[in-house]
Design a protein around this motif. Structure first.
Motif, PDB file in Angstrom:
ATOM      1  N   ARG A 145       0.836  -1.205   0.000  1.00 29.62           N
ATOM      2  CA  ARG A 145       0.000   0.000   0.000  1.00 29.62           C
ATOM      3  C   ARG A 145       0.868   1.252   0.000  1.00 29.62           C
ATOM      4  O   ARG A 145       0.608   2.207  -0.728  1.00 29.62           O
ATOM      5  N   ARG A 202       2.274   2.021  -3.325  1.00 24.12           N
ATOM      6  CA  ARG A 202       1.319   2.378  -4.369  1.00 24.12           C
ATOM      7  C   ARG A 202       0.695   3.758  -4.157  1.00 24.12           C
ATOM      8  O   ARG A 202      -0.072   4.213  -4.997  1.00 24.12           O
ATOM      9  N   VAL A 203       1.001   4.427  -3.072  1.00 23.66           N
ATOM     10  CA  VAL A 203       0.443   5.752  -2.814  1.00 23.66           C
ATOM     11  C   VAL A 203       1.344   6.791  -3.463  1.00 23.66           C
ATOM     12  O   VAL A 203       2.549   6.810  -3.249  1.00 23.66           O
ATOM     13  N   SER A 226       2.314  -2.636 -11.877  1.00 26.31           N
ATOM     14  CA  SER A 226       2.087  -3.782 -10.994  1.00 26.31           C
ATOM     15  C   SER A 226       2.473  -5.079 -11.695  1.00 26.31           C
ATOM     16  O   SER A 226       2.945  -6.020 -11.048  1.00 26.31           O
ATOM     17  N   LEU A 232      -3.997  -3.650  -7.898  1.00 29.78           N
ATOM     18  CA  LEU A 232      -5.031  -2.697  -8.278  1.00 29.78           C
ATOM     19  C   LEU A 232      -5.912  -2.348  -7.085  1.00 29.78           C
ATOM     20  O   LEU A 232      -6.233  -1.184  -6.844  1.00 29.78           O
ATOM     21  N   ALA A 233      -6.285  -3.367  -6.313  1.00 41.08           N
ATOM     22  CA  ALA A 233      -7.123  -3.134  -5.136  1.00 41.08           C
ATOM     23  C   ALA A 233      -6.393  -2.276  -4.109  1.00 41.08           C
ATOM     24  O   ALA A 233      -6.987  -1.363  -3.517  1.00 41.08           O
ATOM     25  N   THR A 246      -4.150  -0.124  -4.658  1.00 38.81           N
ATOM     26  CA  THR A 246      -4.010   1.232  -5.168  1.00 38.81           C
ATOM     27  C   THR A 246      -5.266   2.048  -4.903  1.00 38.81           C
ATOM     28  O   THR A 246      -5.200   3.241  -4.613  1.00 38.81           O
ATOM     29  N   ASN A 247      -6.422   1.398  -4.947  1.00 40.23           N
ATOM     30  CA  ASN A 247      -7.689   2.112  -4.851  1.00 40.23           C
ATOM     31  C   ASN A 247      -8.389   2.012  -3.498  1.00 40.23           C
ATOM     32  O   ASN A 247      -9.341   2.751  -3.255  1.00 40.23           O
ATOM     33  N   LEU A 248      -7.974   1.102  -2.634  1.00 38.73           N
ATOM     34  CA  LEU A 248      -8.593   0.935  -1.319  1.00 38.73           C
ATOM     35  C   LEU A 248      -7.584   1.254  -0.227  1.00 38.73           C
ATOM     36  O   LEU A 248      -6.379   1.124  -0.424  1.00 38.73           O
ATOM     37  N   ASP A 249      -8.095   1.613   0.952  1.00 38.01           N
ATOM     38  CA  ASP A 249      -7.174   1.756   2.083  1.00 38.01           C
ATOM     39  C   ASP A 249      -6.828   0.355   2.593  1.00 38.01           C
ATOM     40  O   ASP A 249      -7.500  -0.628   2.279  1.00 38.01           O
ATOM     41  N   TYR A 267      -8.964  -3.291   2.336  1.00 37.55           N
ATOM     42  CA  TYR A 267      -8.352  -4.330   1.514  1.00 37.55           C
ATOM     43  C   TYR A 267      -8.167  -5.612   2.326  1.00 37.55           C
ATOM     44  O   TYR A 267      -8.477  -6.701   1.854  1.00 37.55           O
TER      45      TYR A 267
END
Length: 164
Positions: free
Chosen positions: A44, A47-48, A64, A128-129, A131-134, A138
């Protein structure tokens, strides 16, 4: 007299194994939890987007698919090292083992390749998850796969689940 001594030594060994069992069990559980949480947090964090480029836009993230490919290459190398060590560090035995289990059995390779490709897709979707979720959301969603797998397995196998 030596038979008694052997029995006592065996009893001591079995008692030592029983005494260490909770330590091994809970130690392994702790290490697995720490590994999973650490992996999720590092993925995580990586990816931020926080850095800005010279043009004022966020810098591009790494692909990724590249990370997954590198991870698979490292696993491939590690597995080959294990096979090499199990073949007695002999190149001839290693190549014989590789030939026997790969080229000589193509049907087995096809059987193994299906879950392997699905695993690669899953790893890309995990990035991908993340990248888009905290991380907490996740982690909850990721752990739900255990519950859904158990429920679908019980349903497909027509097994009744008893909660105690």
């Amino acid at each position: 007299k030596s038979a008694r001594k052997v029995k006592r030594l065996r009893k001591k060994k079995s008692m030592a194994a029983v005494d260490n069992s909770p330590l091994i069990k809970y130690g392994s559980l702790f290490l697995l939890v720490a590994q999973l949480v650490g992996m999720v947090m590092l993925m995580r964090y990586s990816r931020v987007q926080t850095e800005m480029g010279e043009d004022g836009k966020p810098k591009d993230l790494y692909l990724s698919s590249t990370a997954v490919f590198c991870m698979e290459v490292l696993k491939f190398i590690a597995c080959n090292c294990v096979v090499f060590s199990q073949s007695g560090f002999s190149l001839k035995a290693y190549f014989n083992e590789m030939y026997t289990n790969t080229w000589a059995s193509p049907v087995e390779i096809v059987k193994i390749s299906v879950p392997s490709f699905l695993y690669v897709i899953q790893n890309n979707l995990l990035y991908l998850a993340l990248t888009n979720l905290d991380a907490a959301t996740y982690q909850v969603c990721y752990q739900l796969k255990i519950l859904t797998t158990a429920l679908f397995s019980a349903t497909m196998l027509k097994v009744s689940v008893e909660f105690t």
